[in-house]
Structures are given as C-alpha cells and as structure tokens.
Scaffold this motif. Structure first.
Motif: not given
Length: 978
Positions: A186-211
C-alpha cells in the motif's frame, strides 16, 4: 533519535514529513479551498430540518467527538484487563475512523505474500484490488498514549490469530519487513491507538519521515486550524481519492516550492547589525583605547569581515539553540539556558536601558564573549592531562551541563583579532539582538503589523544560506567626508539591500527633492565623516557573482542528476563519490547533494544488510553519514573569500549532530573548499614541439600548423608527458594583454603600442632550437613536480582526515588531529607558508599564475612585460632548473623546512637536492616582475583545477559529479574529469 517538531497543536512533523516552515506558514493558505468547501457543507447542514446529523464536515465531526473521546479515555484508564482496554480503544476507533471517511473491516485479516495473516482494521483499495492504504491497530499500553511504533499489533476479536508470531513484533518492524516488503505494498499506512495516530508514506518511510497526531491534545484544545489540518491530512479523499492525485502529494509539491522563503527582515537585520558593530568598533578604538583608526590605520575590509564573522557566530548559536534535536546546545540544562545561552539574552530584545550604566555597560558583550569561549573550549574544559587520558566532559562533570568543544574556524579567537580589542556597549548589542530576534514593523497606522519573533527552529540550512549570500556582495567603507544618501526618483524609498548611492555635501544640490533621502524628521540622511557604511556598491553583485539558487530548484536539479548517477550503484559506492560545486556561494547544491545522498546510502545499506535502523536512531545515523560526506566527498570553489567561510559554516551546520563522546566532530575543509576563479587558470594540456615554428621552418600550405591555431591535447593524471610535448602554459598567446577598447587606447597610446610590439615578438617570432629544448626540459620538470605534488596531496589528506564511524561500515581506527595542526600542515607543507624553501605546489602555482597574469597585464606596467628569454629564465628559476640559493632575509626567523611532521625535513632536503633550492617569497621580493605576477594572482584568483585537486585527478581522473555550475562553464565528462 527522531525529530518531532510540533508546528500545529498536537501534530508532530517527524523528521520533516513536510518542511516545518511550510506547515507553520503556508499550509493554511494551501488548504483554503478545502476549508471553504467544508465550511459550505456545515452551513448547508444547519439549514436541514434534521439539524444536519451526519452531514457536517470532517473537522466539525472531530470537534463533536471530543466529549465521547474523553469519556472513553477515562473509562479506558479505569480498566485493568488488556481485553477490556482494547475494547474501549475499538469503541473510540469506530467513531473516529468513519469521521475521516474510512470503513472498518476488523474481521478480514490481510493475507501477505509469505502466507502470514495481518490484522487490518480498515483498508482502501483500487478497483482492481491493488492496496492503497491499510489501517493497523496497536495493542495499547496502560495509558493509551504510548508511541505506537514501539507497540505490538492488537489481536482483538481475532482468536484464530492469537498464536501468530506477528503479534510479537513491534509495529516499526512490521511496517518495514512485512507491509512495505510486499510486491504490491500500500502507498499509505495509518497506525492508530486510543491516543495517537501516525500517518506513514511508503516513499518517505526510509527516511523515517511521518506525521504524528496526539488525539487528546488536538481534541482538548479544539483549535480550529489544527482540527482543519488534522482532518485534511488524514481524510480518505485526500490520501486515496477516487480520481486524480492525492491532495497530500500536491501539498508535498507545494512544500518544496515554498521551502525557499527567506525573510528579508533577517537580511536587513544582518546588514544593519554589521554597520552597528563596525561603527561601535571605531568609537571604542578612538574613545576608549585612544587609537587612531583612519589614515589607513584601520582596514575597512578587515573590519567588515570580522563584523560579518561575529554575526555568523550569532546566527550559528541562534540556530543550534533552536534546533534542540541536533543535540549540541544543552538547552535542557537550566544552568546553561538561564546563565549562558543566547536565548536568555533575547529577553533583553526590547528592554529599555534606563540608566547610563545600563546603556554604557558591557554586560551583553561579556556574556557573548563567555558563550563564544565556552563553544570554542567546551565545558567543562579539559586540561592537557585529561586530554591525554582521553576523557570527555561527561566523565568529569557534576551537577552542571556539558558542551562539546567546537574547534572550528568560526569560533577561533584568532579570526577576530581586531574585534578582540573591542568591547561593545549594551545599547549597541541590545539593538543587534533585537534586530536578529524580531521582524520589522510593516505598514502604517491601524494597518501596521506588530513585530513578530523570528523562529530559528523553522529556518533550514537553505534559508540561512540565502541570508548569508545576500551579503556576500556587500562591502564596508569609511566616509572620507560627510556623505548624503540619494536614490532614483522613481523609488519611493531606499531599499538597504540594494545598491546605495552617496554624494558629498557640495553635490547634493544637483539632485532633485525626489532623488534625496530624508530622515523621519525631514532632514537629509547624512553619514558624517568617518562613519562606517556597509552597503552594496556599484557593480559589486555582478563582480562577485552572488546569486542564490532557490531551494526548489536545487532539490529538483540534484534529484534528477543523482537519479542518473546512482544507477546500479551500491551503498558503499556512494561513500566514494566526489562532488564539486564550481561556484558554490554558501554551498546550497553541495548541501542538497549531501542530504539526498545520505538518505540514499541508508536506504541501500538497509536493503543490502537486511536490517533496519530504528525510528529513534535514524536521524542520528543520517547526520553521521552527512558529516562523512561533508568531510570527505564534497569540493567547492568560489571567487569570494567570504563565501568559502560561509560554505564551511553551512556544510557544518547541515551535518552537525549530538556527539557520542565529549568532543563534537568538526569537518575540516582546507583541501576541499577553495577561493578562486573557476573559469581562469592553466590546465594539464600540451602541444607537440612540431607545432612551434623554429627558425627556417615553413607553414604547411592550407593547414593550421602552429600551436596558436589548434587546441592543446589533454594529458590526464597520472599519465606522464610523451616525447616532444610541452605544456600550453609555457607558450605565449596572441590574446595576452590584448586591449581593444578605443577609450583605453586613447588614454595610453604609448603603453598600448609597447604592449602590441611586445606581443608580436613574444608570440610570433621564430623560436631557436635551443629555446624549444628548454621548453621540453621545463615541461619535464613540471611533470615531475606535478606527480610529486599529487602524491603529497594524497598523503596530506590522509594525515588530516579524522576517523568517523557510520552505520553499515566497519569502525575506523580512532584518529583525531587538532584544527591548529591541520591548518599548520596545510600552510607549511602545501602552501610553503612560514618556511623559506618552496615545495612542488608553490612552484607550480607560480608558473601557472605567471602565464595567466600575462593575459591581465596592467597597461601602466607595460615596461615590465618579459621578453621570451626573460620569461623562460624566470620560469626556470621558479622551478629550480638552475642553481639558485635564496637565503633568508636579515631579521627573519623562518624555518628552512616544514616542522609539522617528523619526516618532513628529510623529505624536504631530498626534494631540494632533486629540484634545487627555491624561495618563491624571495623571488617575488627581488624580481619586480614576479612580484607583480603574485599581486595579479591575488587579485584575479587564478584557479588551476588539476593542480588544486591533483589527488582527485590521480585517484579517478576527475570528479564524479558537478553541481550548480553556471551555463557559461563548459564541462567535458571524458574519463570522469573536467
């Protein structure tokens, strides 16, 4: 160490998913269309009879969910059972994800290519089943707000998977090794919990860049801008639209376009501050030290340079204190922050100095000098015994802070000898700090904008570089009489960053009212005699070639250049590349190359080793790779000597990182960054002696027979010259001192005629056979010296290169040479400064400079032009072809040979036996013509590529990559060289 920069309440821009400046200043405007559309949706919902339930916009829905969130979170924290906590988390996610357009499919695990089943809470696919986005739910901790990347997957309601090994893995490893390792990930992975969401772009993941989104923070503040940004960045229609490209990609493109956004306020502040410091230095030297400063006692150029360095120090400290993720400035220490930091002095930026003691005192000056000393020496400083024991500050510190010493030229006290004798009054430095801390007031009356605080945390290296380069073409001078400022009539006001025009009082009446510049009280703007003025003057911008390339352009050019260069390259190949910027300014292209190459190296190395750097350590490891590339792989040239210092600072700031011991790594650029004119110089090219017309020789009819009619042939290092070949810079040319301007000819007709007669005899008269033999002998001597110089340069580089470990490479043998020793090795062993015997480099450079100087020979010195015999004789003297014993002048205490290495004296003595005893410094003093050549070389800054970078050409025939070169530089890529 990851970097989580919060530019909107509750949103962390980790490792700059977008540029920080973009998120803080530009994003709001770029999503205005989305905001307007959603605002219209909310207005329409209000008009509906049912109150618009389910029809409100995503930001509105998030705001309405706040009470539900905090109720569920309170209930979650009361649970002691993991299954009950997960149930509460799922209760929240069933409300939250649909508000962002995602449909939950919790009971449909995703089968991976290796046969494992991955629990996916929600997914978005194309019509053909290709995955676009997966939502992964974590197993929450006790509080529900832990970093989701360090947690395992949730197995809620998936009893069939309870025994799967996948639940033993952290999310970070699952994303890297399983999700993005799919053939069709997938292009995107969204990791979710009760208190936090992280949005990961496959093209930026190697540089550990995320929101990263802190849900509790966002919903508790209910800040409308943050709710809008959260909904915009996470909503399905913006990550996976039915048609067209994702909005997030458009924002990413805009982020790059807007990354170059340098404040003119900061450029103005820097220029104004230099003027303030310069005038204060003059005042202090005259009134406190009782020193005469005029009548050429005070060099305006030196004063300008030192004031500029002083301001660069302030910019450097502003930057490293604001960028705490770099780990250098101990801003987490209250002792440092309150007692020593520059940030603490910013509190004085608008303080009224009420008393004479406040105004005339030196508290700020003493504080800054102490801070500069701390940075130079480190804190606590190590004595010689502690250094010998290889201790670091952390091993001897108690209840205080540590500061690693930065032994760089920028903080070297010897680089501020003039200002070192000056104390700046509080009233001056307070204004400087104010200028560097606050933006200018804009507008008038009620529409006037208040001054905002400049955030150095949001200034990147490229933005600082643009500020630096804005002043490269400025110069300081003293008003020799009262000067009045004037302007063009069409200009409403003077722009202090543009060319300044000044006239004496007697000429002011020649200018109309709309061409004069006035103060606020209506009086003409006057600079009294002796005032230090720092402005762009005349054609200085054109002459200095100071133009800054926008970051968006540097990123694009470097990206597509490297795309071709790195085809089929391994990670280790990247660490062997040599990259050159021939008109570097503040090294914008070099910095961009370092940024992109460091990411590519880590990406390839992780793939090659089958390992992954943890998210927390990625930034640290990337900074180390950047430092290695900055220290060993990049080269640059600039005509402006200040630009070389700027490039050094810029490269250093871009690659600085938290030291793992007590001493920060400082790259040394003595053999990599050069001041010179990259377009004017001699080359390693030759002519055959058959092209030299000797007495009695006749031209072949219809053919270009003589050397001046043909291009020379290149001889690559380390190849030796062939039989009967002579270097092109030993032969004259009809273009030398060829002045064609009619005005110049009319002003100096006798000298021009003398030059023309000289050129005819120097270039065209037939050569004696003996002179051709001398050319061959001189060329052979040059070749021997050149080969020796290449070997010496390689050895010097090895001796001045410190060890530095990077991820994926074997540890290097610890080596550390002090900055002072590196400078001394460079000065004595390469430049032959401070010694009475000149080495290979110094001799070769003077020979090449001699040839270049003949092209720029001053008209008034026509009588000094050499005859052909004088030219050959003086070249022979420089090269040591004849016996020439040059003694040391009376009163001088120069060593005969370099003293920087135990074996250098023996080598130097053997060199003198092989190549004769020559003192270039003495030749320049005793022979006016050679002295003039050296003067012209300093003024024109001739640059001889294969001489300065002989080691690069010996090793690989030239540079692997040129960046940023202007269109008027012609580059040949044969054999990898220029």
């Amino acid at each position: 160490m990851s970097v989580s920069t919060s530019v909107l309440t509750g949103i962390a821009n980790e490792n700059e998913f977008y540029s920080n400046y973009y998120l803080s200043a530009i994003l709001k405007d770029d999503i205005k269309g989305v905001a307007d559309r959603w605002r219209t949706q909310d207005e329409a919902a209000k008009e509906q009879a049912d109150g618009g339930k389910g029809q409100v916009s995503p930001p509105k829905r998030l705001s309405q969910l706040a009470s539900n969130y905090f109720r569920i979170r309170d209930q979650f924290r009361q649970q002691r059972n993991d299954e009950e906590r997960v149930a509460k988390q799922r209760e929240w996610l069933r409300l939250f994800l649909p508000a962002l357009g995602y449909e939950l499919t919790p009971n449909e695990p995703q089968e991976l290519e290796n046969g494992q089943l991955l629990p996916v809470l929600a997914r978005v696919e194309k019509g053909n089943g290709t995955p676009l986005l997966w939502v992964l739910e974590v197993q929450p901790g006790d509080e529900g707000n832990e970093d989701v990347l360090s947690l395992p997957l949730s197995s809620y309601a998936l009893e069939a998977l309870y025994d799967s090994e996948i639940f033993q893995l952290e999310l970070e490893k699952i994303v890297s090794d399983l999700v993005f390792a799919q053939e069709e990930p997938p292009r995107w992975v969204m990791i979710v919990s009760l208190g936090q969401v992280k949005l990961i772009d496959r093209f930026k993941w190697n540089a550990s860049r995320l929101l990263s989104f802190d849900i509790g923070e966002i919903l508790s503040r209910k800040d409308s801008e943050t709710l809008l940004a959260t909904a915009t960045l996470l909503h399905r229609e913006h990550t996976c639209p039915e048609e067209g490209s994702p909005l997030l990609d458009d924002l990413d493109e805009n982020s790059h376009k807007h990354a170059y956004s340098v404040s003119d306020d900061l450029k103005y502040a820097l220029r104004k501050s230099i003027e303030l410091l310069g005038n204060e230095a003059v005042w202090y030297l005259r009134n406190k030290r009782k020193e005469g400063v005029f009548d050429e006692r005070l060099d305006a150029s030196q004063l300008s340079l030192e004031c500029l360095r002083y301001m660069y120090r302030l910019l450097f400290v502003f930057y490293i204190e604001a960028r705490q993720e770099l780990g250098y400035a101990p801003m987490d220490s209250e002792i440092y922050r309150q007692g020593y930091s520059l940030e603490s002095l910013r509190e004085l930026e608008q303080t009224n100095l009420r008393t004479a003691e406040d105004t005339e005192g030196y508290f700020i000056d003493a504080s800054l000098k102490k801070l500069f000393q701390l940075i130079w020496q480190g804190y606590p400083p190590l004595d010689e015994e502690q250094q010998a024991l290889n201790l670091n500050q952390e091993e001897i510190v108690h209840d205080t802070f540590t500061l690693a010493p930065l032994k760089s030229h920028l903080f070297d006290p010897e680089r501020l000898k003039l200002l070192g004798r000056v104390k700046f009054r509080n009233v001056v430095l307070r204004e400087v700090i104010e200028l560097m801390s606050l933006s200018k007031e804009k507008g008038k009356g009620r529409g006037r904008k208040r001054r905002g605080r400049i955030s150095y945390a949001q200034l990147g290296i490229n933005q600082l570089g643009a500020v630096y380069e804005a002043l490269l073409c400025f110069r300081g001078f003293f008003a020799e009489e009262d000067l009045y400022e004037v302007k063009r009539a069409q200009d409403k006001a003077v722009n202090p960053l543009e060319v300044g025009y000044f006239v004496p009082a007697g000429d002011l009446e020649k200018y109309h009212e709309d061409e004069r510049v006035y103060e606020k009280d209506g009086t003409p703007t006057c600079y009294p005699k002796g005032t230090f003025i720092y402005r762009l003057a005349g054609r200085d911008r054109e002459n200095s070639a100071s133009y800054y390339t926008p970051e968006s352009l540097t990123k694009c050019l470097v990206k597509y250049t490297l795309k071709e260069l790195l085809k089929d390259k391994t990670a280790d190949d990247i660490l062997k590349l040599s990259i050159c910027e021939p008109a570097m300014g503040s090294a914008a292209f070099l910095n961009e190359a370092i940024n992109q190459l460091s990411e590519k190296y880590l990406e390839l190395k992780q793939e090659e080793l089958g390992e992954r750097i943890s998210h927390e350590q990625y930034l640290q490891e990337r900074q180390k790779v950047k430092m290695l590339l900055a220290d060993r792989n990049v080269y640059g040239i600039d005509l402006n000597p200040v630009a070389v210092e700027l490039a050094e600072i810029s490269l250093w700031l871009n690659s600085i990182y938290k030291p793992e011991g007590g001493r920060a790594f400082v790259p040394w650029f003595g053999m990599h960054l050069h001041c010179g004119n990259s377009l004017i110089g001699a080359r390693r090219q030759v002519y055959d002696t058959g092209m030299i017309p000797v007495e009695g020789a006749t031209r072949k009819q219809g053919k270009a027979s003589w050397w001046w009619e043909q291009e020379p042939e290149r001889v690559l290092l380390p190849e030796k010259l062939g039989e009967g070949q002579v270097y092109h810079f030993l032969l004259p040319d009809f273009g030398m001192a060829d002045y064609k301007d009619k005005v110049i000819k009319s002003l100096a007709p006798d000298e021009i005629q003398q030059i023309n007669d000289w050129r005819k005899s120097f270039c065209k008269d037939p050569w004696a056979e003996s002179d051709v033999e001398r050319l061959v002998a001189l060329s052979r001597r040059i070749d021997e010296l050149w080969m020796l110089h290449g070997q010496e340069l390689q050895a010097l580089k090895e001796r001045t290169t410190d060890s530095l470990d990077v991820w994926g490479q074997a540890s290097e043998v610890p080596v550390a040479v002090t900055l002072e020793m590196k400078d001394k090795i460079h000065e004595q062993e390469k430049l032959s400064e401070g010694v009475s015997h000149s080495g290979a480099y110094r001799r070769l450079k003077l020979v090449m400079d001699y040839w270049c100087a003949l092209w720029f020979w001053p008209i008034q010195q026509a009588g000094l032009l050499p005859s052909r015999q004088e030219f050959l004789l003086e070249l022979a003297l420089i090269l040591g072809e004849y016996e020439l014993a040059q003694g040391v002048r009376d009163g001088e205490q120069l060593p005969l040979f370099p003293v920087t290495d135990g074996e250098s004296e023996a080598r130097a003595k053997q060199f003198a036996r092989d190549f004769g005893w020559v003192s270039v410094a003495e030749l320049g003093k005793e022979r006016p013509r050679i002295g003039l050549v050296e003067k012209l070389a300093r003024e024109k800054r001739f640059f001889h590529w294969e001489l300065e970078f002989a080691d690069v050409f010996v090793e690989k025939g030239g540079f692997d990559l040129f960046l940023g070169n202007p269109p008027w530089i012609k580059v040949s890529w044969e054999e990898g060289g220029i």
